[in-house]
Write a protein that holds these residues in place. Sequence first.
Motif, short mmCIF file in Angstrom:
data_model
loop_
_atom_site.label_atom_id
_atom_site.label_comp_id
_atom_site.label_asym_id
_atom_site.label_seq_id
_atom_site.Cartn_x
_atom_site.Cartn_y
_atom_site.Cartn_z
N THR A 142 17.14 -4.19 25.31
CA THR A 142 16.08 -3.90 26.01
C THR A 142 14.61 -4.04 25.23
OG1 THR A 142 15.08 -2.21 27.53
CG2 THR A 142 16.28 -1.31 25.49
N GLY A 143 13.63 -3.95 26.16
CA GLY A 143 12.19 -4.11 25.25
C GLY A 143 11.79 -2.62 24.98
N VAL A 144 10.60 -2.94 24.49
CA VAL A 144 10.20 -1.42 23.63
C VAL A 144 9.83 -0.50 24.42
CG1 VAL A 144 8.24 -0.68 22.22
CG2 VAL A 144 9.36 -2.91 21.53
N MET A 164 12.36 2.29 17.41
CA MET A 164 11.54 2.94 18.28
C MET A 164 12.01 4.08 19.36
SD MET A 164 8.65 2.69 18.60
CE MET A 164 7.02 2.02 19.02
N SER A 165 13.40 3.83 19.67
CA SER A 165 14.11 4.77 20.45
C SER A 165 14.20 5.99 19.65
CB SER A 165 15.29 4.24 21.26
OG SER A 165 16.01 3.41 20.33
N TRP A 192 19.97 -2.61 17.43
CA TRP A 192 20.67 -3.80 17.47
C TRP A 192 20.38 -5.03 16.02
CZ3 TRP A 192 17.37 -8.19 17.04
CH2 TRP A 192 16.13 -8.15 17.19
N TYR A 233 3.67 -7.67 20.19
CA TYR A 233 4.30 -7.31 21.27
C TYR A 233 3.91 -8.13 22.46
CZ TYR A 233 5.97 -2.68 19.61
OH TYR A 233 6.52 -1.54 19.16
N PHE A 234 4.77 -8.65 23.17
CA PHE A 234 4.51 -9.13 24.55
C PHE A 234 4.23 -7.72 25.56
CE2 PHE A 234 9.31 -9.37 24.54
CZ PHE A 234 9.64 -8.44 25.51
N GLY A 274 12.17 0.26 12.38
CA GLY A 274 13.41 -0.49 12.87
C GLY A 274 12.98 -1.96 13.29
N ARG A 275 13.50 -2.69 14.12
CA ARG A 275 13.30 -4.03 14.28
C ARG A 275 11.77 -4.49 14.67
NH1 ARG A 275 17.11 -7.38 11.66
NH2 ARG A 275 19.33 -5.99 11.95
N CYS A 294 18.54 0.19 22.19
CA CYS A 294 19.59 -0.86 22.25
C CYS A 294 20.86 -0.29 21.72
CB CYS A 294 18.99 -1.97 21.45
SG CYS A 294 17.38 -2.52 22.07
N GLU A 302 18.14 7.61 8.85
CA GLU A 302 17.69 6.19 8.87
C GLU A 302 18.45 5.15 7.88
OE1 GLU A 302 16.46 3.58 10.96
OE2 GLU A 302 16.96 2.35 9.17
N ARG A 303 19.16 4.20 8.11
CA ARG A 303 19.73 3.32 7.08
C ARG A 303 18.88 2.76 6.13
NH1 ARG A 303 24.00 -0.61 9.73
NH2 ARG A 303 22.29 -1.67 10.26
N ASN A 304 17.83 1.97 6.85
CA ASN A 304 16.89 1.13 5.97
C ASN A 304 16.09 2.12 5.03
OD1 ASN A 304 17.31 -1.25 7.02
ND2 ASN A 304 16.02 -1.07 8.57
N LYS A 363 6.31 -15.59 24.43
CA LYS A 363 5.31 -15.18 23.32
C LYS A 363 5.00 -15.93 22.20
CE LYS A 363 7.05 -11.60 20.70
NZ LYS A 363 7.46 -10.62 20.23
N THR A 422 20.95 3.45 16.85
CA THR A 422 20.99 2.59 15.85
C THR A 422 20.69 1.17 16.17
OG1 THR A 422 23.56 2.68 16.11
CG2 THR A 422 22.69 3.95 14.77
C1 LIG Z 1 12.97 -12.14 18.83
C2 LIG Z 1 12.69 -10.91 19.41
C3 LIG Z 1 11.05 -10.38 19.78
C4 LIG Z 1 11.12 -9.16 20.44
N1 LIG Z 1 9.68 -8.80 20.73
C5 LIG Z 1 9.39 -7.76 21.77
C6 LIG Z 1 8.10 -7.65 22.20
O1 LIG Z 1 7.23 -8.24 21.84
N2 LIG Z 1 8.06 -6.88 23.07
C7 LIG Z 1 9.02 -5.70 23.36
O2 LIG Z 1 8.93 -4.90 24.07
N3 LIG Z 1 10.30 -5.87 22.67
C8 LIG Z 1 10.52 -6.92 22.09
N4 LIG Z 1 11.63 -7.07 21.28
C9 LIG Z 1 12.71 -6.05 21.75
C10 LIG Z 1 12.64 -5.00 20.58
O3 LIG Z 1 12.81 -5.44 19.11
C11 LIG Z 1 13.41 -3.81 20.81
O4 LIG Z 1 13.18 -3.25 22.19
C12 LIG Z 1 13.45 -2.54 19.75
O5 LIG Z 1 13.87 -2.94 18.63
C13 LIG Z 1 14.71 -1.39 20.24
O6 LIG Z 1 14.24 -0.39 19.45
P1 LIG Z 1 15.61 0.52 19.14
O7 LIG Z 1 15.03 1.71 18.25
O8 LIG Z 1 16.40 0.59 20.15
O9 LIG Z 1 16.38 -0.37 18.05
P2 LIG Z 1 16.09 -0.98 16.63
O10 LIG Z 1 14.55 -1.26 16.48
O11 LIG Z 1 17.29 -2.09 16.15
O12 LIG Z 1 16.19 0.43 15.70
C14 LIG Z 1 17.25 1.02 15.23
C15 LIG Z 1 17.39 1.53 13.97
O13 LIG Z 1 18.58 2.26 13.60
C16 LIG Z 1 18.90 1.95 12.10
N5 LIG Z 1 20.27 1.88 11.97
C17 LIG Z 1 21.20 1.10 12.24
N6 LIG Z 1 22.49 1.37 12.02
C18 LIG Z 1 22.42 2.71 11.62
C19 LIG Z 1 23.40 3.67 10.87
N7 LIG Z 1 24.61 3.44 11.00
N8 LIG Z 1 22.71 4.90 10.50
C20 LIG Z 1 21.19 4.94 10.44
N9 LIG Z 1 20.49 4.29 10.97
C21 LIG Z 1 21.03 2.92 11.52
C22 LIG Z 1 18.17 0.70 11.85
O14 LIG Z 1 17.98 0.39 10.47
C23 LIG Z 1 16.91 0.67 12.83
O15 LIG Z 1 15.84 1.06 11.95
C24 LIG Z 1 11.95 -8.27 20.69
C25 LIG Z 1 13.38 -8.66 20.49
C26 LIG Z 1 13.71 -9.99 19.73
C27 LIG Z 1 15.06 -10.12 19.35
#
Ligand SMILES: Cc1cc2nc3c(=O)[nH]c(=O)nc-3n(C[C@H](O)[C@H](O)[C@H](O)COP(=O)(O)OP(=O)(O)OC[C@H]3O[C@@H](n4cnc5c(N)ncnc54)[C@H](O)[C@@H]3O)c2cc1C
Length: 420
Positions: free
Chosen positions: A397-399, A16-17, A194, A51-52, A43-44, A392, A36-38, A272, A192
């Motif tokens: 942090t959240g979305v 998302m970020s 969490w 979503y909450f 992402g996650r 993250c 992107e690695r996947n 949630k 990247t």
């Molecule tokens: C159980 C649970 C439930 C959740 N539910 C909610 C919710 O309902 N609402 C909410 O607001 N938030 C929720 N969250 C939090 C939410 O998942 C995060 O806020 C969000 O994933 C952050 O996005 P991000 O892009 O920072 O990280 P990520 O989602 O981790 O994305 C990072 C990306 O980087 C990629 N990557 C990693 N390493 C590398 C590398 N070396 N090279 C290239 N790519 C790489 C990964 O594959 C991934 O695609 C929840 C978290 C948990 C644990």
Amino acid sequence: MANTETQSILVVGGGMSGLTAAIEAAEAGYDTYIVERNPYLGGRVAQLHNYFPKLCPPYCGLEINFRRIKANSKIRFFTMAEVTSLSGEEGNFDVTITLSPRYVNDKCTGCAKCAEACTMEIENTFNYGMDKIKAAYLPHVMAFPMRYVLDPALVTSDEAQKVKEACPYDAIDLDMAPKTMELKVGAIVWATGWKPYDANKLDTYGFGQFPDVITNVMMERMASWSGPTQGKIIRPSNGQAPETVAFVQCAGSRDENHLPFCSGICCMASMKQSTYVREQYPDAKVYIFYIDIRATDRLEDFYTKVKEDEKTQFIKGKVAKITQDENGEGLILRVEDTTQESLEEISADLVVLATGMQPNTSENPLPTQVLYDDYGFVASQNAKAGIYAAGCTRSPTGVSESVQDGTAAALKGIQSIARR
Ligand SMILES: Cc1cc2nc3c(=O)[nH]c(=O)nc-3n(C[C@H](O)[C@H](O)[C@H](O)COP(=O)(O)OP(=O)(O)OC[C@H]3O[C@@H](n4cnc5c(N)ncnc54)[C@H](O)[C@@H]3O)c2cc1C
């Protein structure tokens, strides 16, 4: 003025970020690359059920982002890709990207004929190992790009040729090899994200030993219509509906032996998930064992709503140990109820460990020197001149905060380029 090549922005991580940073930079007119690695973007959050606090599916938001990417010729993205070296300085970075082979080219239409021809199965990492998929697979039903992947074990097996021949579009290339690619970019956003803290390290909770002890990320997949049980929340040990579900907060978090910090979102995630359970099973009892409830700003309303449910009981106390009952069927949670000052043993059919968020940078740091905090998060948004951390990578942090942070990092990248 810098040449056009070095005005481009690299975004590492397509969660998302990272997606937000890339789209905002591209829509401001900058050439942007996502690495992107996947094998898919998102992402996650692509693995979350809802979503909450709105309880809406994450795919609505992701789809809008994917549409913005498709509509913008300034964005290029590479999946199954990682940055393997990085040199240079603000305004003029040299980056090497290594791409792992997908063994499927862009002629793939997602028709699934390869998977139908394939008998080999592998662990489904998208569902956190709760089921298996064919070794010729779509990473998940809503994957973007919607393109199959062949597992390397399949490619070297006797089945490979049969699977290749099953493709009506000549989209399978068994000779695909790892490739490297050089890019020159002016600024970099590192996003990247969490990974879930490894519950196998929590030896008093029986994860991996008792099948009905699962983690919060597994619960998201179980509740999802595209998950291993098609959305049915069950006890993995016997496939039955749980009558009592216990959520164990701070499973490894705020603990010097594991993750000393609070991930900030686990309380909201468990609340949630309690609504997932209560919606499916109106008679089910839910316990939430907590140290403190973290529900800030407007999220307090969601907490209030969950508390109003008479079948959901909040107990202030940290779970010390989880064991199996005498019959080996149910689970017993040993906990000190700190408001009653009593030691309790509470039975549950299904336990959900609210494990925290470990930064990927703690195990896979940037290929250049930057400062980290004590837990492996990049210490500041300005990681280094021209390199900006988002989401993250920087803090759990959240979305919505990740989206704001991605936007801020894009602006920092643009300012860095504009300064030169
Ligand atoms: C159980 C649970 C439930 C959740 N539910 C909610 C919710 O309902 N609402 C909410 O607001 N938030 C929720 N969250 C939090 C939410 O998942 C995060 O806020 C969000 O994933 C952050 O996005 P991000 O892009 O920072 O990280 P990520 O989602 O981790 O994305 C990072 C990306 O980087 C990629 N990557 C990693 N390493 C590398 C590398 N070396 N090279 C290239 N790519 C790489 C990964 O594959 C991934 O695609 C929840 C978290 C948990 C644990």
